[in-house]
Design a protein around this motif. Sequence first.
Motif, PDB file in Angstrom:
ATOM      1  N   ILE A 199       0.861  -1.233   0.036  1.00  0.00           N
ATOM      2  CA  ILE A 199      -0.044  -0.006  -0.052  1.00  0.00           C
ATOM      3  C   ILE A 199       0.812   1.189   0.143  1.00  0.00           C
ATOM      4  O   ILE A 199       1.831   1.293   0.991  1.00  0.00           O
ATOM      5  CB  ILE A 199      -0.785   0.104   1.237  1.00  0.00           C
ATOM      6  N   ALA A 200       0.532   2.143  -0.832  1.00  0.00           N
ATOM      7  CA  ALA A 200       1.258   3.410  -0.860  1.00  0.00           C
ATOM      8  C   ALA A 200       0.308   4.448  -1.132  1.00  0.00           C
ATOM      9  O   ALA A 200      -0.815   4.302  -1.727  1.00  0.00           O
ATOM     10  CB  ALA A 200       2.348   3.323  -1.974  1.00  0.00           C
ATOM     11  N   THR A 201       0.504   5.857  -0.580  1.00  0.00           N
ATOM     12  CA  THR A 201      -0.142   6.956  -0.940  1.00  0.00           C
ATOM     13  C   THR A 201       0.660   8.305  -1.269  1.00  0.00           C
ATOM     14  O   THR A 201       1.987   8.116  -1.090  1.00  0.00           O
ATOM     15  CB  THR A 201      -1.130   7.245   0.573  1.00  0.00           C
ATOM     16  N   GLY A 202      -0.107   9.061  -1.962  1.00  0.00           N
ATOM     17  CA  GLY A 202       0.670  10.349  -2.218  1.00  0.00           C
ATOM     18  C   GLY A 202      -0.186  11.578  -2.715  1.00  0.00           C
ATOM     19  O   GLY A 202      -1.652  11.291  -2.702  1.00  0.00           O
ATOM     20  N   GLU A 203       0.284  12.506  -2.810  1.00  0.00           N
ATOM     21  CA  GLU A 203      -0.542  13.779  -3.520  1.00  0.00           C
ATOM     22  C   GLU A 203       0.362  14.550  -4.489  1.00  0.00           C
ATOM     23  O   GLU A 203       1.830  14.548  -4.346  1.00  0.00           O
ATOM     24  CB  GLU A 203      -0.847  14.653  -2.305  1.00  0.00           C
ATOM     25  N   LEU A 204      -0.182  15.244  -5.263  1.00  0.00           N
ATOM     26  CA  LEU A 204       0.398  15.994  -6.170  1.00  0.00           C
ATOM     27  C   LEU A 204       0.011  17.586  -5.887  1.00  0.00           C
ATOM     28  O   LEU A 204      -1.199  17.940  -5.632  1.00  0.00           O
ATOM     29  CB  LEU A 204      -0.042  15.861  -7.702  1.00  0.00           C
ATOM     30  N   ARG A 205       1.101  18.347  -5.813  1.00  0.00           N
ATOM     31  CA  ARG A 205       0.697  19.691  -5.474  1.00  0.00           C
ATOM     32  C   ARG A 205       1.233  20.891  -6.324  1.00  0.00           C
ATOM     33  O   ARG A 205       2.378  20.467  -6.893  1.00  0.00           O
ATOM     34  CB  ARG A 205       1.466  20.158  -3.989  1.00  0.00           C
ATOM     35  N   SER A 206       0.757  21.993  -6.449  1.00  0.00           N
ATOM     36  CA  SER A 206       0.969  23.183  -7.168  1.00  0.00           C
ATOM     37  C   SER A 206       1.383  24.234  -6.115  1.00  0.00           C
ATOM     38  O   SER A 206       0.447  24.892  -5.628  1.00  0.00           O
ATOM     39  CB  SER A 206       0.086  23.522  -8.024  1.00  0.00           C
ATOM     40  N   GLY A 207       2.531  24.157  -5.408  1.00  0.00           N
ATOM     41  CA  GLY A 207       2.838  25.307  -4.522  1.00  0.00           C
ATOM     42  C   GLY A 207       2.048  24.629  -3.173  1.00  0.00           C
ATOM     43  O   GLY A 207       2.407  23.654  -3.093  1.00  0.00           O
ATOM     44  N   ASP A 208       1.309  25.527  -2.552  1.00  0.00           N
ATOM     45  CA  ASP A 208       0.495  25.102  -1.437  1.00  0.00           C
ATOM     46  C   ASP A 208      -0.763  24.388  -1.554  1.00  0.00           C
ATOM     47  O   ASP A 208      -1.199  24.013  -0.643  1.00  0.00           O
ATOM     48  CB  ASP A 208       0.496  26.268  -0.376  1.00  0.00           C
ATOM     49  N   THR A 209      -1.027  24.495  -2.921  1.00  0.00           N
ATOM     50  CA  THR A 209      -2.475  23.799  -3.493  1.00  0.00           C
ATOM     51  C   THR A 209      -2.261  22.263  -3.876  1.00  0.00           C
ATOM     52  O   THR A 209      -1.472  21.829  -4.563  1.00  0.00           O
ATOM     53  CB  THR A 209      -3.084  24.359  -4.487  1.00  0.00           C
ATOM     54  N   VAL A 210      -2.886  21.244  -3.222  1.00  0.00           N
ATOM     55  CA  VAL A 210      -3.257  19.983  -3.193  1.00  0.00           C
ATOM     56  C   VAL A 210      -3.816  19.971  -4.534  1.00  0.00           C
ATOM     57  O   VAL A 210      -5.160  20.122  -4.315  1.00  0.00           O
ATOM     58  CB  VAL A 210      -3.407  19.100  -2.173  1.00  0.00           C
TER      59      VAL A 210
END
Length: 224
Positions: A199-210
Amino acid sequence: MAEHPETASAYRLAELLGDLPHPDDFGPEAYELVERTRDLVAAVAANDASPETRADIAATLADIVTRLRAAVRQPHIVVARDHHGTIYNLTQAGSGLLNPHAPRLIFDPVPPPPADAEPRPVEMRATVTLTEAHSGPPHRAHGGIVAAILDEALGTAATRAGATGLTAGINVRYKAGTPLHTPLEVTARYSHTEGRKHIATGELRSGDTVCATAEAVFITEARS
């Protein structure tokens, strides 16, 4: 029944092949060709040239394709290993360095775990900037590209943790539009293993915006 290399993942294929080239062995010319091809695709997607110019460029590209097809390798896949032992599938569509279809996804270095070690927690980051070639809504990236980037990043984190496997499922949540021509950061972490499931998790951000978050399950390949 013996496992056929064409049915294996890149990492299983690396185990089967043994000796592998280093990514640098292909020379700067190979990577420069990939970069210029990426630039070409973005320029084609955004161009407003005259019909005559388009026809002339199309004829030139047809000649280039013929020259490249004359030197096609079989099989097309290229797997490499660096001096730290990290395995790279250089031709895959997620981040393959020899595949111009892949976005310019650059990972911070994380050394691989010792051979046969238990999977360990890993958090890693990558950067990417998307172009017109990846667009969906005006000035925003297509959701499928965002999902592909997260799939690639989460899979890489699991691999760097020592939990290699093929994607069994990924749940992506879109939080905001992902902008083009803007440096983006991906954070991915391997969390735990349940049997053959990683199991893996993550996120993509532009600056402080998810822009998007994801959770993925990777399945360790059964050995014959």
